[in-house]
Design a protein around this motif. Structure first.
Motif, short mmCIF file in Angstrom:
data_model
loop_
_atom_site.label_atom_id
_atom_site.label_comp_id
_atom_site.label_asym_id
_atom_site.label_seq_id
_atom_site.Cartn_x
_atom_site.Cartn_y
_atom_site.Cartn_z
N LEU A 48 -18.05 -74.53 17.52
CA LEU A 48 -18.29 -73.18 18.05
C LEU A 48 -19.01 -73.26 19.39
O LEU A 48 -18.65 -72.55 20.34
N TYR A 49 -19.99 -74.13 19.49
CA TYR A 49 -20.72 -74.32 20.75
C TYR A 49 -19.77 -74.71 21.87
O TYR A 49 -19.82 -74.16 22.98
N GLY A 50 -18.88 -75.67 21.60
CA GLY A 50 -17.92 -76.11 22.61
C GLY A 50 -16.99 -74.99 23.04
O GLY A 50 -16.71 -74.82 24.23
N SER A 51 -16.54 -74.21 22.08
CA SER A 51 -15.65 -73.08 22.39
C SER A 51 -16.38 -72.03 23.22
O SER A 51 -15.84 -71.51 24.20
N LEU A 52 -17.62 -71.73 22.84
CA LEU A 52 -18.43 -70.78 23.62
C LEU A 52 -18.63 -71.27 25.04
O LEU A 52 -18.54 -70.49 25.99
N SER A 53 -18.87 -72.56 25.19
CA SER A 53 -19.07 -73.12 26.52
C SER A 53 -17.84 -72.91 27.39
O SER A 53 -17.94 -72.43 28.52
N ASP A 54 -16.68 -73.26 26.85
CA ASP A 54 -15.44 -73.10 27.61
C ASP A 54 -15.12 -71.65 27.92
O ASP A 54 -14.74 -71.31 29.04
N ILE A 55 -15.29 -70.78 26.94
CA ILE A 55 -14.95 -69.37 27.13
C ILE A 55 -15.93 -68.69 28.07
O ILE A 55 -15.53 -67.88 28.91
N CYS A 56 -17.22 -69.00 27.96
CA CYS A 56 -18.21 -68.45 28.90
C CYS A 56 -17.83 -68.82 30.33
O CYS A 56 -17.86 -67.98 31.24
N ASP A 57 -17.47 -70.07 30.53
CA ASP A 57 -17.10 -70.55 31.85
C ASP A 57 -15.85 -69.81 32.36
O ASP A 57 -15.84 -69.30 33.49
N VAL A 109 -11.06 -63.72 24.61
CA VAL A 109 -11.94 -63.14 23.60
C VAL A 109 -11.31 -63.30 22.22
O VAL A 109 -12.01 -63.59 21.23
N ASP A 110 -9.98 -63.13 22.12
CA ASP A 110 -9.29 -63.36 20.84
C ASP A 110 -9.52 -64.78 20.35
O ASP A 110 -9.76 -65.01 19.16
N THR A 111 -9.45 -65.74 21.25
CA THR A 111 -9.69 -67.14 20.89
C THR A 111 -11.12 -67.31 20.38
O THR A 111 -11.35 -68.02 19.39
N LEU A 112 -12.07 -66.65 21.02
CA LEU A 112 -13.45 -66.72 20.56
C LEU A 112 -13.60 -66.10 19.17
O LEU A 112 -14.24 -66.67 18.29
N VAL A 113 -12.97 -64.95 18.95
CA VAL A 113 -13.04 -64.29 17.64
C VAL A 113 -12.43 -65.20 16.56
O VAL A 113 -12.98 -65.32 15.46
N GLU A 114 -11.33 -65.85 16.88
CA GLU A 114 -10.71 -66.79 15.95
C GLU A 114 -11.67 -67.94 15.63
O GLU A 114 -11.84 -68.33 14.46
N THR A 115 -12.31 -68.49 16.65
CA THR A 115 -13.24 -69.60 16.44
C THR A 115 -14.44 -69.16 15.61
O THR A 115 -14.90 -69.91 14.75
N ILE A 116 -14.93 -67.96 15.84
CA ILE A 116 -16.04 -67.45 15.04
C ILE A 116 -15.61 -67.31 13.58
O ILE A 116 -16.35 -67.68 12.66
N ALA A 117 -14.40 -66.79 13.34
CA ALA A 117 -13.89 -66.63 11.98
C ALA A 117 -13.77 -68.01 11.29
O ALA A 117 -14.15 -68.15 10.12
N LEU A 118 -13.26 -68.99 12.00
CA LEU A 118 -13.16 -70.34 11.44
C LEU A 118 -14.54 -70.90 11.13
O LEU A 118 -14.74 -71.57 10.11
N THR A 119 -15.49 -70.65 12.01
CA THR A 119 -16.86 -71.12 11.78
C THR A 119 -17.45 -70.46 10.54
O THR A 119 -18.08 -71.14 9.71
N LYS A 120 -17.25 -69.15 10.41
CA LYS A 120 -17.76 -68.46 9.22
C LYS A 120 -17.15 -69.04 7.94
O LYS A 120 -17.85 -69.26 6.95
N TYR A 121 -15.85 -69.32 7.98
CA TYR A 121 -15.17 -69.95 6.83
C TYR A 121 -15.79 -71.31 6.52
O TYR A 121 -16.13 -71.60 5.37
N LYS A 122 -15.94 -72.14 7.54
CA LYS A 122 -16.49 -73.49 7.34
C LYS A 122 -17.92 -73.43 6.80
O LYS A 122 -18.29 -74.23 5.92
N LEU A 123 -18.71 -72.51 7.31
CA LEU A 123 -20.09 -72.40 6.85
C LEU A 123 -20.17 -71.91 5.42
O LEU A 123 -21.06 -72.32 4.66
N LYS A 124 -19.24 -71.07 5.04
CA LYS A 124 -19.27 -70.51 3.68
C LYS A 124 -18.67 -71.46 2.64
O LYS A 124 -19.21 -71.63 1.56
N PHE A 125 -17.54 -72.10 2.98
CA PHE A 125 -16.82 -72.85 1.97
C PHE A 125 -16.86 -74.37 2.10
O PHE A 125 -16.53 -75.09 1.17
N LEU A 126 -17.23 -74.88 3.24
CA LEU A 126 -17.22 -76.32 3.45
C LEU A 126 -18.60 -76.93 3.58
O LEU A 126 -18.73 -78.16 3.64
#
Length: 127
Positions: A48-57, A109-126
């Motif tokens: 998520l950090y890496g994705s935020l870095s790229d998208i912020c830039d 922004v869609d890519t960021l939303v997707e990455t956040i959703a994947l992060t939420k999934y990983k934090l909850k189930f993995l």
């Protein structure tokens, strides 16, 4: 430049500035994770950090085609970040994404939303 354009730029600047805040908060959370399931959490947050870095830039550079944005950065304390930070990031992005009118920026922004959703999934189930 019209007043409405200046207001929109400031809104975009505030959005991007807040993303930089969340980028730092996610990194701090990533660095303090320990215990059972910490490797999966650590990895998910790093992604998520890496994705935020790229998208912020990319959002910053594509928003500065006419003028340089005035960006700010709030203070982040590692003691204040947790899984709730990810939920706050998600709510912030979903509530304010309208500031970008260009479709290619909405796609970022869609890519960021997707990455956040994947992060939420990983934090909850993995983790």
């Amino acid at each position: 430049m019209s007043h409405s354009m200046e207001s929109q730029e400031m809104t975009i600047a505030k959005f991007i500035s807040k993303l930089f805040y969340y980028q730092t908060a996610v990194k701090f959370f990533h660095l303090k994770v320990t215990g059972s399931g910490s490797y999966a959490t650590h990895t998910a947050l790093n992604d998520l950090y890496g994705s935020l870095s790229d998208i912020c830039d990319s959002l910053t550079e594509t928003s500065q085609t006419e003028n340089i944005l005035e960006l700010t950065h709030e203070k982040v304390c590692s003691c204040d970040v947790s899984k709730d930070t990810i939920m706050e990031l998600c709510a912030f992005v979903n509530s304010n994404r309208y500031v970008f009118v260009e479709s290619f920026q909405q796609n970022m922004v869609d890519t960021l939303v997707e990455t956040i959703a994947l992060t939420k999934y990983k934090l909850k189930f993995l983790s």
